[in-house]
Structures are given as C-alpha cells and as structure tokens.
Design a protein around this motif. Structure first.
Motif, short mmCIF file in Angstrom:
data_model
loop_
_atom_site.label_atom_id
_atom_site.label_comp_id
_atom_site.label_asym_id
_atom_site.label_seq_id
_atom_site.Cartn_x
_atom_site.Cartn_y
_atom_site.Cartn_z
N UNK A 15 -9.31 14.61 2.94
CA UNK A 15 -8.37 13.52 3.95
C UNK A 15 -7.08 13.55 3.95
N UNK A 16 -6.86 13.04 4.83
CA UNK A 16 -5.44 12.86 5.34
C UNK A 16 -5.14 11.73 4.73
N UNK A 17 -3.83 11.29 4.21
CA UNK A 17 -3.26 10.29 4.31
C UNK A 17 -1.98 9.95 4.92
N UNK A 18 -1.12 9.00 5.41
CA UNK A 18 0.13 8.85 5.78
C UNK A 18 0.37 7.84 5.24
N UNK A 19 1.94 8.27 4.83
CA UNK A 19 3.37 7.18 4.05
C UNK A 19 3.22 6.71 5.08
N UNK A 51 2.85 -5.24 -2.43
CA UNK A 51 4.25 -4.28 -2.77
C UNK A 51 4.70 -5.18 -1.78
N UNK A 52 5.80 -5.49 -1.81
CA UNK A 52 6.68 -6.04 -0.83
C UNK A 52 7.84 -4.67 -0.61
N UNK A 53 8.31 -4.12 -1.01
CA UNK A 53 8.84 -2.86 -0.31
C UNK A 53 8.06 -1.06 -1.11
N UNK A 54 9.08 -0.33 -0.70
CA UNK A 54 8.31 0.91 -0.49
C UNK A 54 7.73 1.31 0.56
N UNK A 55 6.45 2.53 -0.02
CA UNK A 55 5.46 3.02 0.98
C UNK A 55 4.34 2.92 -0.14
N UNK A 56 3.15 2.84 1.20
CA UNK A 56 1.76 3.14 0.86
C UNK A 56 1.02 4.52 1.22
N UNK A 57 0.28 4.40 0.45
CA UNK A 57 -0.69 6.12 1.07
C UNK A 57 -1.83 4.91 2.07
N UNK A 58 -1.71 5.61 3.09
CA UNK A 58 -2.21 4.97 3.90
C UNK A 58 -4.24 5.82 4.38
N UNK A 59 -4.56 5.30 4.34
CA UNK A 59 -6.28 6.04 4.63
C UNK A 59 -6.80 6.07 5.90
N UNK A 60 -5.77 4.75 6.28
CA UNK A 60 -6.71 4.25 7.97
C UNK A 60 -6.02 5.16 9.26
N UNK A 61 -6.53 5.89 9.80
CA UNK A 61 -5.77 6.48 10.37
C UNK A 61 -4.44 6.02 11.44
N UNK A 62 -2.95 6.66 11.43
CA UNK A 62 -2.24 5.93 12.28
C UNK A 62 -2.62 5.11 13.94
N UNK A 63 -3.43 5.88 14.46
CA UNK A 63 -3.44 5.04 15.85
C UNK A 63 -4.00 3.67 15.34
N UNK A 64 -5.26 4.07 14.45
CA UNK A 64 -5.92 2.65 14.58
C UNK A 64 -5.11 1.26 13.76
N UNK A 65 -4.42 2.39 12.87
CA UNK A 65 -3.18 1.30 12.51
C UNK A 65 -2.46 0.20 13.23
N UNK A 66 -2.05 1.12 14.71
CA UNK A 66 -1.50 0.82 15.58
C UNK A 66 -2.46 -0.46 16.61
N UNK A 67 -3.63 0.07 16.66
CA UNK A 67 -3.99 -1.08 17.40
C UNK A 67 -4.10 -1.76 16.41
N UNK A 68 -4.67 -2.16 15.19
CA UNK A 68 -4.54 -3.33 14.06
C UNK A 68 -3.36 -4.02 14.40
#
Length: 203
Positions: free
Chosen positions: A128-132, A173-190
């Motif tokens: 699985x890929x995760x995205x910061x 959290x309000x600061x920093x980066x998350x390790x995101x499971x949802x693919x970036x294109x779906x994040x963009x659609x959301x």
C-alpha cells in the motif's frame, strides 16, 4: 463464520462480520471460497448493493469476486471509485469533481483507473502507498494512518475505524503532515465537493 470478502481502509480483504453499505470488485480474486490474489487489474469499483433486481451467487468460478465496504469513505480509501453503471450519478459527480479539482478535462474511466492504480499500490506489488499531505488541507471523508489504526477525518476530529466499525475519536492535528491512505485523486474529488457516504457512527 464470516467470509473473506470485507475490505479495510488499507485495501486488505479480510473475514469480519461487519455490516456494509456497498459492494464492488477488483476482478477474479478467489478459488473456491478463498482469496488467492489481491487484485486482477486496475479496475476497482464500488457498486450499489441493489441494482435493478440483479442477483449473483457469491464465489462463482470464473466470476469476479464480490467485495464489501463499510461505507463509501472506506471504499475510496481502499482505492476504489464509483461504478459507472449501477452508480451512474455518483460516477459522473466523482468524475466532474476530479476534473475540477485537478484542472483537467473530465477523465475517462480508463484514465481514472490507471491513475488511481498508481496512487494506491506500489507498482508490481500489493504494498500500500501512503501520501504525505498537510492536515489542514484534508477534507471530510479522507482516511489517514495513525498509531491506533486507520481513521477518517470528520470536521475537527478523527474517528478510528476497527473491524467492528467506527470507534474512538480524537482531535484532528492542526499542524504537520498526515499519512494519507485515500489516493490523492480521490482526496482532490472530496475537496471539490464529492459527497462520499460516511457511516453515522463516524460523525
């Protein structure tokens, strides 16, 4: 005994009794009642549980493997997209939100499949890929990886997903980066307004 056909936000296929709001598939994965492969191509879709009265037996030989998702946020995190047949309206809304968010012409299904496939797993594997991504930029419905398991973003909090459903909440959290499971294109659609269904227990 529960069958191995439930999908987690990480995209794994597990045997748990959790009730699910959606079905879908990613090709022929089974032999008998056992899952033998993680996917059979780049077409990963989320389907309605009921469509025009159609019915198909589980575990049919040489037939795609029916998979099940607790809610649509889980299915998007796992790397699936709305089906263009049984969920035509959702498919078009998702496609148009994708195009608006990424400033591209409305993509074809094949283009979305190809892009999502590269975003959800490491090429040639089922790792699985995760995205910061910055916490402040994550819309509701996005899943992130945390020390206590996958959790979905809802307003100012995170709700942990478990094999029994949604559980504990904690402040987002309000600061920093998350390790995101949802693919970036779906994040963009959301982020562009795609209204993914989310179980009430997460809110």
């Amino acid at each position: 005994m529960p069958e191995q056909n439930r999908v987690t936000p990480d995209g794994e296929i597990v045997a748990i009794p959790l009730r699910c709001a959606w079905t879908g598939n990613r090709g022929i994965l089974h032999d008998g009642h056992r899952i033998r492969r993680f996917h059979a191509g780049d077409l990963w879709i989320t389907c309605a549980l009921d469509f025009r009265g159609r019915w198909s037996e589980q575990w049919l030989p040489h037939h795609f493997t029916w998979l099940y998702f607790h809610d649509e946020a889980v299915s998007l995190a796992a790397g699936h997209r709305p089906c263009g047949e049984c969920r035509r309206g959702a498919y078009l809304t998702y496609r148009d939100a994708w195009a608006d968010a990424l400033s591209v012409p409305p993509p074809s299904a094949k283009q979305m499949n190809r892009q999502l496939h590269g975003e959800r797993i490491v090429r040639g594997t089922h790792t699985r890929r995760v995205h910061a991504m910055p916490w402040r930029e994550l819309p509701d419905g996005v899943f992130v990886r945390t020390a206590t398991g996958p959790a979905v973003v809802v307003d100012d909090h995170l709700t942990t997903w478990t094999p029994a459903g949604y559980g504990a909440r904690r402040r987002r959290p309000r600061r920093g980066e998350a390790e995101v499971l949802t693919p970036p294109s779906s994040v963009a659609a959301l982020r562009a307004g795609y209204p993914a269904q989310l179980d009430d227990e997460a809110r």
